[in-house]
Write a protein that holds these residues in place. Structure first.
Motif, PDB file in Angstrom:
ATOM      1  N   HIS A 111     -18.085   1.679  52.449  1.00 32.19           N
ATOM      2  CA  HIS A 111     -17.590   0.316  52.241  1.00 32.19           C
ATOM      3  C   HIS A 111     -18.659  -0.702  52.632  1.00 32.19           C
ATOM      4  O   HIS A 111     -19.320  -0.552  53.656  1.00 32.19           O
ATOM      5  CB  HIS A 111     -16.341   0.098  53.091  1.00 32.19           C
ATOM      6  N   HIS A 112     -18.825  -1.758  51.792  1.00 34.52           N
ATOM      7  CA  HIS A 112     -19.884  -2.706  52.154  1.00 34.52           C
ATOM      8  C   HIS A 112     -19.622  -4.153  51.782  1.00 34.52           C
ATOM      9  O   HIS A 112     -20.286  -5.032  52.320  1.00 34.52           O
ATOM     10  CB  HIS A 112     -21.218  -2.262  51.532  1.00 34.52           C
TER      11      HIS A 112
ATOM     12  N   PHE B 139     -21.504   2.236  42.264  1.00 33.74           N
ATOM     13  CA  PHE B 139     -20.480   1.458  42.956  1.00 33.74           C
ATOM     14  C   PHE B 139     -19.061   1.934  42.654  1.00 33.74           C
ATOM     15  O   PHE B 139     -18.790   2.513  41.596  1.00 33.74           O
ATOM     16  CB  PHE B 139     -20.607  -0.023  42.582  1.00 33.74           C
ATOM     17  N   ALA B 140     -18.169   1.659  43.604  1.00 31.55           N
ATOM     18  CA  ALA B 140     -16.733   1.884  43.449  1.00 31.55           C
ATOM     19  C   ALA B 140     -16.020   0.586  43.791  1.00 31.55           C
ATOM     20  O   ALA B 140     -16.362  -0.077  44.777  1.00 31.55           O
ATOM     21  CB  ALA B 140     -16.258   3.002  44.375  1.00 31.55           C
ATOM     22  N   HIS B 141     -15.035   0.218  42.981  1.00 27.04           N
ATOM     23  CA  HIS B 141     -14.205  -0.951  43.253  1.00 27.04           C
ATOM     24  C   HIS B 141     -12.792  -0.490  43.559  1.00 27.04           C
ATOM     25  O   HIS B 141     -12.244   0.352  42.849  1.00 27.04           O
ATOM     26  CB  HIS B 141     -14.204  -1.912  42.065  1.00 27.04           C
TER      27      HIS B 141
ATOM     28  N   ALA C  67     -22.324 -10.236  48.182  1.00 25.54           N
ATOM     29  CA  ALA C  67     -20.996 -10.505  47.631  1.00 25.54           C
ATOM     30  C   ALA C  67     -21.073 -11.049  46.208  1.00 25.54           C
ATOM     31  O   ALA C  67     -20.278 -10.675  45.339  1.00 25.54           O
ATOM     32  CB  ALA C  67     -20.250 -11.483  48.538  1.00 25.54           C
ATOM     33  N   VAL C  68     -22.018 -11.953  45.970  1.00 27.11           N
ATOM     34  CA  VAL C  68     -22.148 -12.518  44.620  1.00 27.11           C
ATOM     35  C   VAL C  68     -22.531 -11.423  43.630  1.00 27.11           C
ATOM     36  O   VAL C  68     -22.006 -11.365  42.505  1.00 27.11           O
ATOM     37  CB  VAL C  68     -23.183 -13.661  44.624  1.00 27.11           C
ATOM     38  N   ALA C  69     -23.437 -10.532  44.028  1.00 24.55           N
ATOM     39  CA  ALA C  69     -23.805  -9.418  43.153  1.00 24.55           C
ATOM     40  C   ALA C  69     -22.607  -8.520  42.879  1.00 24.55           C
ATOM     41  O   ALA C  69     -22.419  -8.038  41.748  1.00 24.55           O
ATOM     42  CB  ALA C  69     -24.949  -8.620  43.783  1.00 24.55           C
ATOM     43  N   ALA C  70     -21.758  -8.295  43.898  1.00 21.45           N
ATOM     44  CA  ALA C  70     -20.551  -7.498  43.694  1.00 21.45           C
ATOM     45  C   ALA C  70     -19.627  -8.175  42.688  1.00 21.45           C
ATOM     46  O   ALA C  70     -19.018  -7.512  41.836  1.00 21.45           O
ATOM     47  CB  ALA C  70     -19.839  -7.286  45.028  1.00 21.45           C
ATOM     48  N   GLY C  71     -19.510  -9.498  42.768  1.00 26.83           N
ATOM     49  CA  GLY C  71     -18.677 -10.230  41.819  1.00 26.83           C
ATOM     50  C   GLY C  71     -19.196 -10.145  40.396  1.00 26.83           C
ATOM     51  O   GLY C  71     -18.419 -10.057  39.431  1.00 26.83           O
ATOM     52  N   GLU C  72     -20.509 -10.168  40.251  1.00 25.12           N
ATOM     53  CA  GLU C  72     -21.093 -10.043  38.910  1.00 25.12           C
ATOM     54  C   GLU C  72     -20.791  -8.666  38.319  1.00 25.12           C
ATOM     55  O   GLU C  72     -20.480  -8.538  37.132  1.00 25.12           O
ATOM     56  CB  GLU C  72     -22.593 -10.289  38.980  1.00 25.12           C
ATOM     57  N   ARG C  73     -20.873  -7.642  39.167  1.00 22.52           N
ATOM     58  CA  ARG C  73     -20.551  -6.305  38.672  1.00 22.52           C
ATOM     59  C   ARG C  73     -19.078  -6.207  38.291  1.00 22.52           C
ATOM     60  O   ARG C  73     -18.717  -5.583  37.288  1.00 22.52           O
ATOM     61  CB  ARG C  73     -20.910  -5.257  39.737  1.00 22.52           C
ATOM     62  N   TRP C  74     -18.217  -6.797  39.090  1.00 22.68           N
ATOM     63  CA  TRP C  74     -16.777  -6.805  38.790  1.00 22.68           C
ATOM     64  C   TRP C  74     -16.517  -7.476  37.444  1.00 22.68           C
ATOM     65  O   TRP C  74     -15.733  -6.991  36.622  1.00 22.68           O
ATOM     66  CB  TRP C  74     -16.036  -7.519  39.917  1.00 22.68           C
TER      67      TRP C  74
ATOM     68  N   GLU D 213     -15.740  -3.545  47.472  1.00 22.48           N
ATOM     69  CA  GLU D 213     -16.728  -2.702  46.805  1.00 22.48           C
ATOM     70  C   GLU D 213     -17.354  -1.749  47.810  1.00 22.48           C
ATOM     71  O   GLU D 213     -17.672  -2.131  48.941  1.00 22.48           O
ATOM     72  CB  GLU D 213     -17.818  -3.563  46.170  1.00 22.48           C
ATOM     73  N   GLY D 214     -17.524  -0.500  47.378  1.00 20.77           N
ATOM     74  CA  GLY D 214     -18.222   0.492  48.179  1.00 20.77           C
ATOM     75  C   GLY D 214     -19.363   1.107  47.391  1.00 20.77           C
ATOM     76  O   GLY D 214     -19.397   1.043  46.157  1.00 20.77           O
ATOM     77  N   ILE D 215     -20.309   1.703  48.108  1.00 21.89           N
ATOM     78  CA  ILE D 215     -21.421   2.414  47.488  1.00 21.89           C
ATOM     79  C   ILE D 215     -21.018   3.881  47.318  1.00 21.89           C
ATOM     80  O   ILE D 215     -20.569   4.519  48.274  1.00 21.89           O
ATOM     81  CB  ILE D 215     -22.692   2.328  48.348  1.00 21.89           C
ATOM     82  N   ARG D 216     -21.153   4.415  46.122  1.00 18.57           N
ATOM     83  CA  ARG D 216     -20.765   5.798  45.863  1.00 18.57           C
ATOM     84  C   ARG D 216     -21.612   6.760  46.689  1.00 18.57           C
ATOM     85  O   ARG D 216     -22.836   6.626  46.774  1.00 18.57           O
ATOM     86  CB  ARG D 216     -20.903   6.120  44.379  1.00 18.57           C
ATOM     87  N   VAL D 217     -20.951   7.749  47.274  1.00 22.37           N
ATOM     88  CA  VAL D 217     -21.658   8.725  48.095  1.00 22.37           C
ATOM     89  C   VAL D 217     -22.656   9.516  47.265  1.00 22.37           C
ATOM     90  O   VAL D 217     -23.757   9.835  47.732  1.00 22.37           O
ATOM     91  CB  VAL D 217     -20.638   9.654  48.786  1.00 22.37           C
TER      92      VAL D 217
END
Length: 719
Positions: free
Chosen positions: A265-266, A238-240, A7-14, A301-305
């Protein structure tokens, strides 16, 4: 994998993408969605839209394809109408999605995720759902865990996972790909469910377009979230996307409007301020050392197919696994509607076969029963079987006319116990007298007043006569501790079947003698629970004796591992303050104020973790029992009752709970007080309080006087 790290990594990307995302969102909000994308991506999207329209048209005898103008209008967001078959397709595609029942090595359910078929054999989910081949080998995927149009639950069809045939996982992309057995335990073919192809090419979605998610939120029945998620950023792997709906389950497929998989979705995306600092739910800055689950969440956040497909293609594999990968990459699945029609035909054939055999429709498999779906435990005449998770068969006895003495030395007589007031007599199994006493107390329950408010009021007044709560919180804590300790005159040893289930924990609203699991709210028979509990106790004693027998040549018996015995034969009883925190010592272990009936799955799911209040967007393991991450557990029900029981324990036993993240910190005490305030005292708790007062002499003051809680310094009870 530590999900907090995800989750923290997702926030950094956001945060890093804000300078790109915000201008694009402004264009989308101003009606210029095309301006948010490159011409190449727009053309790729138009090409896929045209292809998606042509293929069904060819099957539907000449319907005209969409023109590029219509496609362009659609991606600009100027039209929000959909064909009626959009909903039919949603229901058809939903057949490909299943609930992953994550099990421990002992076969217990320890959580749930979502997964979906991406080839005739392979299932895709998150790495943090199935992080190893060992976990996958003991877990399964359950299809058809959903309700029909009448609101009735369909029979669940479970398939074993087969990582020995194929298993691929990647922590960075947070995905796991695993083979699924070709048939369920009941012989149902996997191919009746169909699958969604993973498409590696671009053009499946543009910024501003709606997304659709099929999921098992909190491990519950399958649900659809249609067009409620908006894609706001697409980059790298990634997809947001943002939504005002409840967060989806980990491992859910994220679809576009043509029902092509866009992402896996992850994770949730945590909120940050302009300086990049994490924010808590109250808007303050989150700092290192604070609990990560205090963080606020702003998106998903999801991982792109396309990234997952590229990774799968690049892996060296042995021939048999390479063949399964080639199926994933190259096979074209039947249309979703064709797959659904084939599956429904299979359903009809199964129902017809069952009817012809006189069996009726297959029944839903019990979650966490320990039996393969469709394989119920078999009981002999005169016996009853419960799965706990091992099977213990308990002899229920015979009609009184057939009762006879047992063989010499075999034990006591099987004799009926008369019940007062004309209630039916109970035939007691040939076990020790404590069981007879417990069943006799249960037999008296229907003739007793469940909760006598007037009598309890008088008892309460007498108990607190001469007591005044001091105004200073520390003094209030000390005074109540002295009262509770001094009046705890009877201290029954731990025996829930004797002291808790026959009367204290009954719920009169569910039929007079029913027990309700504190965390899930599910009901079950008090008598069955009592009999099973005594049977387990006897089995434990036999096992302890067997373990203690010296081996040939050994000087002494091996030590008995009580923790192992508890794990193998657990009680259906929950200590809201875990026993390991006070080393299973009395009187804490047997204190009825913090004991509640509990399903074994819920007992195991919680373990010895402290209570916690999760945020809505946190991606956590969820079941009917509640929500869980390592070191944190939020009950699915009964939050007020367990909070009051925990606060009682702090008053009665200072120093038995550590001031630590693994037990309770001061902020968690504030959370318990919030649960207490939000969840009012019920007659069930008042009944319990009065019944426990009769048995052990003290009361829970937070049930008697809920307003007192605000004036007590409970933190003083922490070590």
């Amino acid at each position: 994998m530590d999900f907090t790290h995800i989750a923290v990594a997702a926030g950094e990307r956001w945060q890093r993408r804000a300078h790109v995302r915000e201008p694009n969102l402004e264009k989308i909000r101003n009606g210029n969605a095309i301006g948010a994308e490159s011409p190449q991506r727009v053309q790729a999207r138009l090409a896929r839209l045209s292809q998606a329209a042509v293929l069904p048209a060819a099957r539907m005898h000449g319907l005209a394809p969409l023109t590029e103008a219509i496609g362009l209008e659609r991606v600009q967001g100027n039209a929000d109408f959909l064909d009626m078959n959009f909903v039919e397709l949603a229901l058809a595609v939903a057949r490909f999605v299943g609930r992953i029942n994550i099990r421990s090595s002992l076969g217990r359910s320890i959580g749930y995720g979502t997964g979906f078929m991406v080839s005739p054999t392979l299932l895709l989910t998150n790495h943090h759902v199935l992080d190893s081949a060992d976990t996958a080998a003991v877990s399964e995927v359950e299809f058809d865990y959903q309700n029909d149009r009448a609101g009735r639950q369909l029979p669940i069809v479970g398939f074993k996972l087969e990582p020995q045939r194929f298993f691929m996982t990647d922590a960075a992309l947070d995905f796991t790909l695993v083979a699924v057995a070709a048939q369920s335990a009941r012989g149902i073919a996997l191919n009746r469910y169909g699958w969604s192809r993973l498409i590696g090419t671009q053009g499946k979605v543009l910024l501003g377009e709606p997304l659709n998610i099929i999921q098992h939120p909190r491990g519950e029945a399958k649900q659809l979230v249609l067009r409620s998620n908006e894609l706001v950023d697409l980059f790298d792997d990634f997809a947001h996307y943002v939504t005002d709906t409840e967060p989806g389950s980990s491992g859910s497929p994220v679809y576009n409007d043509q029902w092509e998989v866009v992402a896996l979705h992850h994770a949730g995306v945590p909120s940050r301020d302009a300086q990049g600092r994490l924010l808590t739910r109250d808007g303050s800055v989150w700092e290192e050392g604070m609990d990560p689950d205090l963080i606020a969440w702003v998106a998903n956040e999801g991982i792109r197919v396309s990234s997952i497909v590229n990774h799968i293609q690049a892996q060296p594999l042995p021939p048999m696994q390479a063949a399964l990968r080639d199926d994933l990459l190259n096979l074209t699945p039947p249309s979703a509607l064709e797959a659904a029609a084939a599956g429904q035909a299979g359903d009809a054939a199964l129902a017809l076969a069952a009817a012809s055999a006189g069996q009726g429709a297959p029944a839903p498999a019990a979650v966490g029963s320990g039996h393969a779906p469709g394989h119920a435990p078999v009981s002999q005449p005169g016996t009853a079987t419960w799965t706990i998770p091992l099977t213990v068969t308990v002899q229920l006895g015979q009609p009184a006319a057939q009762v006879s003495a047992l063989a010499p030395g075999a034990g006591s007589f099987i004799a009926p116990i008369p019940a007062p007031g004309g209630a039916p007599a109970i035939v007691v199994p040939p076990v020790r007298s404590a069981l007879a006493e417990a069943l006799a107390e249960l037999a008296r329950a229907p003739q007793r007043t469940y909760y006598d408010a007037a009598a309890d009021g008088a008892a309460r007044a007498a108990y607190y006569a001469g007591f005044a709560l001091p105004p200073e919180p520390a003094a209030a804590y000390a005074a109540l501790h002295e009262l509770l300790t001094g009046t705890h005159t009877t201290q029954p040893a731990y025996s829930p079947a004797k002291h808790l289930y026959p009367w204290v924990d009954l719920r009169h609203t569910r039929g007079g003698d029913d027990i309700v699991s504190i965390y899930s709210g599910k009901g079950f028979s008090a008598r069955a629970l009592i009999e099973t509990d005594f049977a387990i106790d006897e089995r434990r004693a036999r096992l302890r004796a067997a373990v203690a027998i010296p081996r040939p040549g050994a000087l002494e018996a091996a030590p008995v591992d009580d923790d192992f015995l508890e794990a193998a034969l657990p009680y259906n009883c929950e200590h809201v303050v875990p026993q390991s925190w006070f080393k299973k010592r009395e009187p804490m272990r047997g204190d009825l104020h913090h004991l509640f009936a509990c399903e074994m799955d819920c007992n195991s799911f919680r373990g010895n973790t402290p209570f916690f209040d999760f945020t809505d967007f946190g991606e956590i393991v969820r079941t009917d029992c509640g929500k869980r991450e390592p070191g944190k557990f939020e009950p699915g029900s009964g939050k007020g009752a367990v909070a009051r029981a925990t606060l009682y324990f702090l008053l009665r036993y200072p120093g038995m709970i550590d001031r630590s993240a693994s037990e309770y910190t001061p902020d968690r005490i504030a959370m318990l007080l919030a649960w207490h305030a939000a969840d009012a005292v019920t007659d069930y708790e008042r009944h319990r309080n009065a019944a426990i007062f009769e048995k052990q002499g003290n009361r829970n003051p937070l049930i008697d006087f809920p307003d007192w809680a605000a004036g007590i310094d409970f933190v003083r009870g922490l070590a």
